[in-house]
Write an enzyme that holds these catalytic residues in place. Structure first.
Site, PDB file in Angstrom:
ATOM      1  N   ASP A  10      89.024 -15.246 -77.101  1.00 43.29           N
ATOM      2  CA  ASP A  10      88.304 -15.755 -75.936  1.00 43.29           C
ATOM      3  C   ASP A  10      89.123 -16.869 -75.281  1.00 43.29           C
ATOM      4  OD1 ASP A  10      86.554 -16.907 -74.167  1.00 43.29           O
ATOM      5  OD2 ASP A  10      84.949 -17.224 -75.632  1.00 43.29           O
ATOM      6  N   ILE A  11      89.522 -16.652 -74.054  1.00 46.39           N
ATOM      7  CA  ILE A  11      90.409 -17.600 -73.354  1.00 46.39           C
ATOM      8  C   ILE A  11      89.732 -18.958 -73.121  1.00 46.39           C
ATOM      9  CG2 ILE A  11      89.830 -17.027 -70.948  1.00 46.39           C
ATOM     10  CD1 ILE A  11      92.900 -16.897 -70.420  1.00 46.39           C
ATOM     11  N   GLY A  32      82.549 -10.372 -66.986  1.00 50.29           N
ATOM     12  CA  GLY A  32      83.820 -10.410 -67.714  1.00 50.29           C
ATOM     13  C   GLY A  32      84.301 -11.816 -68.003  1.00 50.29           C
ATOM     14  N   VAL A  33      85.605 -12.008 -67.878  1.00 59.93           N
ATOM     15  CA  VAL A  33      86.198 -13.310 -68.208  1.00 59.93           C
ATOM     16  C   VAL A  33      85.742 -14.372 -67.203  1.00 59.93           C
ATOM     17  CG1 VAL A  33      88.402 -12.927 -66.980  1.00 59.93           C
ATOM     18  CG2 VAL A  33      88.331 -14.416 -68.973  1.00 59.93           C
ATOM     19  N   ASP A  34      85.502 -13.974 -65.975  1.00 62.60           N
ATOM     20  CA  ASP A  34      85.010 -14.887 -64.932  1.00 62.60           C
ATOM     21  C   ASP A  34      83.663 -15.493 -65.355  1.00 62.60           C
ATOM     22  OD1 ASP A  34      84.849 -16.176 -62.500  1.00 62.60           O
ATOM     23  OD2 ASP A  34      84.530 -14.367 -61.292  1.00 62.60           O
ATOM     24  N   SER A 121      92.607  -7.774 -63.818  1.00 63.57           N
ATOM     25  CA  SER A 121      92.305  -6.465 -63.199  1.00 63.57           C
ATOM     26  C   SER A 121      92.057  -5.315 -64.185  1.00 63.57           C
ATOM     27  CB  SER A 121      93.403  -6.019 -62.209  1.00 63.57           C
ATOM     28  OG  SER A 121      93.301  -6.729 -60.989  1.00 63.57           O
ATOM     29  N   THR A 122      92.209  -5.556 -65.487  1.00 64.22           N
ATOM     30  CA  THR A 122      92.105  -4.416 -66.416  1.00 64.22           C
ATOM     31  C   THR A 122      90.691  -4.192 -66.948  1.00 64.22           C
ATOM     32  OG1 THR A 122      92.640  -5.659 -68.423  1.00 64.22           O
ATOM     33  CG2 THR A 122      94.490  -4.771 -67.157  1.00 64.22           C
ATOM     34  N   TYR A 125      87.887  -4.143 -62.687  1.00 62.16           N
ATOM     35  CA  TYR A 125      88.713  -3.668 -61.579  1.00 62.16           C
ATOM     36  C   TYR A 125      89.533  -2.416 -61.912  1.00 62.16           C
ATOM     37  CZ  TYR A 125      87.599  -7.556 -58.398  1.00 62.16           C
ATOM     38  OH  TYR A 125      86.967  -8.429 -57.546  1.00 62.16           O
TER      39      TYR A 125
HETATM   40  N1  AR6 Z   1      88.585 -14.158 -72.693  1.00 65.64           N
HETATM   41  C1  AR6 Z   1      89.688 -13.431 -72.393  1.00 65.64           C
HETATM   42  N2  AR6 Z   1      89.647 -12.215 -71.819  1.00 65.64           N
HETATM   43  C2  AR6 Z   1      88.420 -11.696 -71.538  1.00 65.64           C
HETATM   44  C3  AR6 Z   1      87.213 -12.381 -71.818  1.00 65.64           C
HETATM   45  C4  AR6 Z   1      87.329 -13.679 -72.412  1.00 65.64           C
HETATM   46  N3  AR6 Z   1      86.261 -14.417 -72.707  1.00 65.64           N
HETATM   47  N4  AR6 Z   1      86.184 -11.604 -71.427  1.00 65.64           N
HETATM   48  C5  AR6 Z   1      86.709 -10.461 -70.928  1.00 65.64           C
HETATM   49  N5  AR6 Z   1      88.064 -10.512 -71.012  1.00 65.64           N
HETATM   50  P1  AR6 Z   1      87.402  -8.542 -66.102  1.00 65.64           P
HETATM   51  P2  AR6 Z   1      88.915  -7.841 -63.670  1.00 65.64           P
HETATM   52  C6  AR6 Z   1      89.076  -9.512 -70.593  1.00 65.64           C
HETATM   53  O1  AR6 Z   1      86.434  -7.471 -65.878  1.00 65.64           O
HETATM   54  O2  AR6 Z   1      89.165  -6.485 -64.174  1.00 65.64           O
HETATM   55  C7  AR6 Z   1      84.431 -10.104 -62.653  1.00 65.64           C
HETATM   56  O3  AR6 Z   1      83.087  -9.795 -62.482  1.00 65.64           O
HETATM   57  C8  AR6 Z   1      88.685  -8.064 -70.518  1.00 65.64           C
HETATM   58  O4  AR6 Z   1      88.772  -7.459 -71.798  1.00 65.64           O
HETATM   59  O5  AR6 Z   1      86.925  -9.876 -66.549  1.00 65.64           O
HETATM   60  O6  AR6 Z   1      90.061  -8.617 -63.064  1.00 65.64           O
HETATM   61  C9  AR6 Z   1      85.017 -10.901 -61.500  1.00 65.64           C
HETATM   62  O7  AR6 Z   1      84.064 -11.751 -60.899  1.00 65.64           O
HETATM   63  C10 AR6 Z   1      89.733  -7.504 -69.565  1.00 65.64           C
HETATM   64  O8  AR6 Z   1      90.881  -7.081 -70.283  1.00 65.64           O
HETATM   65  O9  AR6 Z   1      88.280  -8.853 -64.744  1.00 65.64           O
HETATM   66  C11 AR6 Z   1      85.489  -9.848 -60.570  1.00 65.64           C
HETATM   67  O10 AR6 Z   1      84.460  -9.394 -59.720  1.00 65.64           O
HETATM   68  C12 AR6 Z   1      90.138  -8.700 -68.720  1.00 65.64           C
HETATM   69  O11 AR6 Z   1      89.468  -9.827 -69.283  1.00 65.64           O
HETATM   70  C13 AR6 Z   1      85.932  -8.729 -61.481  1.00 65.64           C
HETATM   71  O12 AR6 Z   1      85.183  -8.898 -62.687  1.00 65.64           O
HETATM   72  C14 AR6 Z   1      89.773  -8.581 -67.262  1.00 65.64           C
HETATM   73  O13 AR6 Z   1      88.486  -8.004 -67.134  1.00 65.64           O
HETATM   74  C15 AR6 Z   1      87.381  -8.827 -61.826  1.00 65.64           C
HETATM   75  O14 AR6 Z   1      87.759  -7.732 -62.605  1.00 65.64           O
END
Ligand code: AR6
Length: 173
Positions: A10-11, A32-34, A121-122, A125
């Site tokens: 977890d970042i 997600g991470v956001d 983006s993975t 997105y």
């Molecule tokens: N720590 C590190 N990585 C994480 C965590 C965490 N706590 N949680 C998820 N990931 P995503 P995107 C990874 O969907 O594809 C959001 O709703 C996850 O496994 O977070 O860029 C935004 O608001 C994946 O590999 O971001 C945007 O609308 C990576 O983070 C949209 O999603 C990215 O997944 C952005 O989509």
């Protein structure tokens, strides 16, 4: 000491100068991470993002902005907007590369020495993970060559699939 490191987890827990958020153009948070970053940082983060949006309107794919980090252990959050994958016909690779490079440029502007990236983006997105990792690693390697002031870049993988991909590709660092 290797400049590029790999971590699984977890970042939001990292003690680095800056963590990068995989944001969307509105900077208003999301899943997600956001979502994890905004939850852990507290409402201050959204307040700062709102001020930035009031000034710039929106943060287009490939761009990044910086805020403080609220209650997080790090000093800054760099909100980087990756592209939505639409089959590879819409410049997605170049935009993903820019999302990494613009984050690193901001890091340089703020004298950030240690920075952690999620796999932008993975998730929601839909960017193919293998291709995204090639783009992320080559962008970071190229940038570090030109900008040795940055001491450490950590790729933080949350899902096992990304972790295995990065482990294979970073086995030489
Ligand atoms: N720590 C590190 N990585 C994480 C965590 C965490 N706590 N949680 C998820 N990931 P995503 P995107 C990874 O969907 O594809 C959001 O709703 C996850 O496994 O977070 O860029 C935004 O608001 C994946 O590999 O971001 C945007 O609308 C990576 O983070 C949209 O999603 C990215 O997944 C952005 O989509």
């Amino acid at each position: 000491m290797p400049k590029i490191e790999l971590l699984k987890g977890d970042i939001t827990k990292l003690q680095v100068d800056a963590i990068v958020n995989a944001a969307n153009s509105s900077l208003m948070g999301g899943g997600g991470v956001d979502g994890a970053i905004h939850r852990a940082a507290g409402p201050e983060l959204l307040e700062e993002c709102k001020k930035i949006i009031a000034r710039i309107g929106s943060c287009p794919p490939g761009n990044a902005v910086i805020t403080g980090a609220g209650k997080l252990e790090c000093k800054y959050v760099i909100h980087s907007v990756g592209p939505i994958w639409r089959g590879g016909f819409y410049n997605e690779s170049q935009l993903l590369r820019q999302a990494y490079l613009n984050s690193l440029k901001l890091a340089m502007d703020y004298q950030i020495k240690t920075i952690a990236f999620p796999n932008i983006s993975t998730g929601a997105y839909g960017f193919p993970k293998e291709l995204a990792s090639d783009i992320a690693i080559s962008a970071v390697e190229e940038f570090l060559k030109e900008n040795p002031e940055i001491e450490k870049v950590i790729f933080v993988c949350f899902d096992e699939e990304n972790y295995q991909i990065y482990k294979k590709k970073l086995s030489n660092v």
